[in-house]
Design a protein around this motif. Structure first.
Motif, mmCIF file in Angstrom:
data_model
loop_
_atom_site.group_PDB
_atom_site.id
_atom_site.type_symbol
_atom_site.label_atom_id
_atom_site.label_comp_id
_atom_site.label_asym_id
_atom_site.label_seq_id
_atom_site.Cartn_x
_atom_site.Cartn_y
_atom_site.Cartn_z
ATOM 1 N N ALA A 137 0.832 -1.208 0.000
ATOM 2 C CA ALA A 137 0.000 0.000 0.000
ATOM 3 C C ALA A 137 0.864 1.255 0.000
ATOM 4 O O ALA A 137 0.491 2.281 -0.586
ATOM 5 C CB ALA A 137 -0.927 -0.004 1.213
ATOM 6 N N GLY A 138 2.025 1.168 0.644
ATOM 7 C CA GLY A 138 2.953 2.295 0.607
ATOM 8 C C GLY A 138 3.457 2.553 -0.797
ATOM 9 O O GLY A 138 3.574 3.709 -1.235
ATOM 10 N N MET A 139 3.751 1.478 -1.535
ATOM 11 C CA MET A 139 4.158 1.655 -2.931
ATOM 12 C C MET A 139 3.048 2.327 -3.734
ATOM 13 O O MET A 139 3.320 3.210 -4.563
ATOM 14 C CB MET A 139 4.513 0.301 -3.548
ATOM 15 N N ALA A 140 1.806 1.916 -3.491
ATOM 16 C CA ALA A 140 0.673 2.548 -4.184
ATOM 17 C C ALA A 140 0.599 4.033 -3.876
ATOM 18 O O ALA A 140 0.298 4.856 -4.750
ATOM 19 C CB ALA A 140 -0.627 1.854 -3.786
ATOM 20 N N ARG A 141 0.897 4.395 -2.647
ATOM 21 C CA ARG A 141 0.894 5.804 -2.259
ATOM 22 C C ARG A 141 1.936 6.589 -3.050
ATOM 23 O O ARG A 141 1.656 7.658 -3.598
ATOM 24 C CB ARG A 141 1.163 5.914 -0.752
ATOM 25 N N PHE A 142 3.141 6.027 -3.148
ATOM 26 C CA PHE A 142 4.206 6.746 -3.842
ATOM 27 C C PHE A 142 4.058 6.696 -5.362
ATOM 28 O O PHE A 142 4.613 7.567 -6.058
ATOM 29 C CB PHE A 142 5.571 6.220 -3.392
ATOM 30 N N GLU A 143 3.343 5.724 -5.871
ATOM 31 C CA GLU A 143 3.061 5.686 -7.315
ATOM 32 C C GLU A 143 2.382 6.976 -7.767
ATOM 33 O O GLU A 143 2.557 7.425 -8.911
ATOM 34 C CB GLU A 143 2.172 4.476 -7.632
ATOM 35 N N ASN A 144 1.629 7.584 -6.860
ATOM 36 C CA ASN A 144 0.865 8.786 -7.195
ATOM 37 C C ASN A 144 1.445 10.059 -6.577
ATOM 38 O O ASN A 144 0.775 11.088 -6.557
ATOM 39 C CB ASN A 144 -0.593 8.605 -6.757
ATOM 40 N N LYS A 145 2.676 9.977 -6.072
ATOM 41 C CA LYS A 145 3.302 11.162 -5.476
ATOM 42 C C LYS A 145 4.327 11.729 -6.457
ATOM 43 O O LYS A 145 5.538 11.474 -6.348
ATOM 44 C CB LYS A 145 3.946 10.821 -4.132
ATOM 45 N N SER A 146 3.834 12.498 -7.407
ATOM 46 C CA SER A 146 4.720 13.063 -8.430
ATOM 47 C C SER A 146 5.761 13.991 -7.827
ATOM 48 O O SER A 146 6.855 14.151 -8.374
ATOM 49 C CB SER A 146 3.907 13.803 -9.489
ATOM 50 N N ASP A 147 5.437 14.599 -6.689
ATOM 51 C CA ASP A 147 6.395 15.502 -6.063
ATOM 52 C C ASP A 147 7.645 14.760 -5.596
ATOM 53 O O ASP A 147 8.743 15.324 -5.582
ATOM 54 C CB ASP A 147 5.752 16.246 -4.890
ATOM 55 N N VAL A 148 7.469 13.482 -5.210
ATOM 56 C CA VAL A 148 8.627 12.677 -4.830
ATOM 57 C C VAL A 148 9.305 12.104 -6.070
ATOM 58 O O VAL A 148 10.538 12.152 -6.204
ATOM 59 C CB VAL A 148 8.212 11.536 -3.873
ATOM 60 N N LEU A 149 8.531 11.581 -6.993
ATOM 61 C CA LEU A 149 9.089 10.907 -8.163
ATOM 62 C C LEU A 149 9.882 11.855 -9.056
ATOM 63 O O LEU A 149 10.863 11.448 -9.685
ATOM 64 C CB LEU A 149 7.973 10.238 -8.971
ATOM 65 N N SER A 150 9.461 13.108 -9.118
ATOM 66 C CA SER A 150 10.127 14.054 -10.024
ATOM 67 C C SER A 150 10.785 15.211 -9.287
ATOM 68 O O SER A 150 11.260 16.151 -9.919
ATOM 69 C CB SER A 150 9.124 14.601 -11.041
ATOM 70 N N GLY A 151 10.821 15.138 -7.968
ATOM 71 C CA GLY A 151 11.382 16.229 -7.178
ATOM 72 C C GLY A 151 12.890 16.161 -7.086
ATOM 73 O O GLY A 151 13.532 15.325 -7.728
ATOM 74 N N PRO A 152 13.469 17.032 -6.281
ATOM 75 C CA PRO A 152 14.928 17.031 -6.104
ATOM 76 C C PRO A 152 15.383 15.777 -5.360
ATOM 77 O O PRO A 152 14.630 15.182 -4.596
ATOM 78 C CB PRO A 152 15.175 18.294 -5.272
ATOM 79 N N PHE A 153 16.630 15.392 -5.603
ATOM 80 C CA PHE A 153 17.179 14.211 -4.959
ATOM 81 C C PHE A 153 17.377 14.493 -3.478
ATOM 82 O O PHE A 153 18.175 15.358 -3.103
ATOM 83 C CB PHE A 153 18.498 13.808 -5.608
ATOM 84 N N ASN A 154 16.643 13.772 -2.637
ATOM 85 C CA ASN A 154 16.701 14.010 -1.201
ATOM 86 C C ASN A 154 16.497 12.703 -0.458
ATOM 87 O O ASN A 154 16.478 11.623 -1.062
ATOM 88 C CB ASN A 154 15.660 15.065 -0.789
ATOM 89 N N ILE A 155 16.338 12.785 0.851
ATOM 90 C CA ILE A 155 16.227 11.580 1.671
ATOM 91 C C ILE A 155 14.987 10.751 1.328
ATOM 92 O O ILE A 155 15.002 9.527 1.447
ATOM 93 C CB ILE A 155 16.245 11.932 3.182
ATOM 94 N N ALA A 156 13.920 11.398 0.858
ATOM 95 C CA ALA A 156 12.728 10.654 0.466
ATOM 96 C C ALA A 156 13.000 9.824 -0.786
ATOM 97 O O ALA A 156 12.623 8.647 -0.861
ATOM 98 C CB ALA A 156 11.551 11.604 0.243
ATOM 99 N N GLN A 157 13.653 10.411 -1.766
ATOM 100 C CA GLN A 157 13.991 9.654 -2.968
ATOM 101 C C GLN A 157 14.978 8.534 -2.650
ATOM 102 O O GLN A 157 14.859 7.427 -3.185
ATOM 103 C CB GLN A 157 14.561 10.576 -4.042
ATOM 104 N N ILE A 158 15.931 8.805 -1.774
ATOM 105 C CA ILE A 158 16.868 7.756 -1.364
ATOM 106 C C ILE A 158 16.112 6.606 -0.698
ATOM 107 O O ILE A 158 16.354 5.430 -0.979
ATOM 108 C CB ILE A 158 17.941 8.320 -0.410
ATOM 109 N N GLY A 159 15.184 6.947 0.203
ATOM 110 C CA GLY A 159 14.392 5.919 0.868
ATOM 111 C C GLY A 159 13.585 5.097 -0.109
ATOM 112 O O GLY A 159 13.494 3.858 0.007
ATOM 113 N N LEU A 160 13.000 5.745 -1.115
ATOM 114 C CA LEU A 160 12.202 5.026 -2.111
ATOM 115 C C LEU A 160 13.083 4.110 -2.948
ATOM 116 O O LEU A 160 12.693 2.966 -3.248
ATOM 117 C CB LEU A 160 11.455 6.025 -2.986
ATOM 118 N N VAL A 161 14.250 4.574 -3.317
ATOM 119 C CA VAL A 161 15.199 3.729 -4.047
ATOM 120 C C VAL A 161 15.517 2.471 -3.240
ATOM 121 O O VAL A 161 15.566 1.358 -3.778
ATOM 122 C CB VAL A 161 16.496 4.518 -4.335
ATOM 123 N N CYS A 162 15.727 2.640 -1.938
ATOM 124 C CA CYS A 162 16.084 1.498 -1.094
ATOM 125 C C CYS A 162 14.925 0.526 -0.931
ATOM 126 O O CYS A 162 15.130 -0.692 -0.879
ATOM 127 C CB CYS A 162 16.588 1.991 0.259
#
Length: 204
Positions: A137-162
């Motif tokens: 369900a968390g993946m589903a949440r981030f599937e629709n979070k364009s601000d994270v997917l296309s935003g600046p490289f930060n701790i949230a993007q690092i966490g999603l990569v992991c």
């Protein structure tokens, strides 16, 4: 500084990515450590009673626990604001996104332990499924979070990569790429980044 780590740990991978991105990688000595449920490790327990990876040991002997706290320390050491916003609404948004991703990794790790470490007769399928559903369900949440997917490289993007890298590593047949094409595109793009590519876990 010394960092206890395992190449298989998504939490240690998060710190490795941060160390590269902040330019501090050459100041850290990586010390392999093995921790597993039900297996004592008295030497490591002296460093942290929680017996979790990773831990950052400073030159003066101080110990910094938790992958996020270590990243925050490295970010501040590098001048601050590169991976974690220093103030304002964006800081709390990024930290909250990361907390969700951290919880997803926790649930995935528990799923791994339940199926691979716990004796078969003691396994609790409903408990496993509940934790897996949290991560899914968390993946589903981030599937629709364009601000994270296309935003600046930060701790949230690092966490999603992991999270996605750990899904590939330990749950290769879960089908997340087909279910979440935006996450798939994000992950492919991130794998072009040297810090992400270098830190990828070894073949399972």
């Amino acid at each position: 500084m010394k960092l206890t780590f395992s190449p298989a740990s998504p939490f240690a991978r998060k710190v490795r990515i941060a160390a590269i991105e902040t330019g501090l990688i050459d100041r850290i000595e990586f010390t392999p450590a093995t921790v597993a449920p039900g297996q004592p490790n008295e030497e490591y327990s002296k460093i942290t009673p929680l017996k979790k990876l990773p831990v950052l040991i400073l030159d003066n002997g101080d110990v910094i626990l938790d992958s996020y706290v270590i990243v925050e320390y490295l970010d501040e050491l590098a001048g601050g604001g590169k991976l974690i916003p220093t103030s304002g609404p964006e800081r709390w948004k990024v930290k909250s996104d990361h907390s969700l991703l951290q919880g997803m990794l926790d649930s995935m790790l528990l799923c791994r332990y339940e199926k691979m470490v716990r004796p078969e007769g003691l396994r609790w399928d409903a408990w496993h499924d509940d934790h897996w559903n949290r991560a899914w369900a968390g993946m589903a949440r981030f599937e629709n979070k364009s601000d994270v997917l296309s935003g600046p490289f930060n701790i949230a993007q690092i966490g999603l990569v992991c999270v996605l890298g750990y899904a590939d590593f330990r749950f290769a047949d879960c089908g997340w790429r087909k279910a979440y094409p935006k996450l798939d595109a994000f992950h492919q793009k991130m794998m072009e980044r040297p810090s992400v590519k270098i830190s990828a876990p070894p073949p399972a």
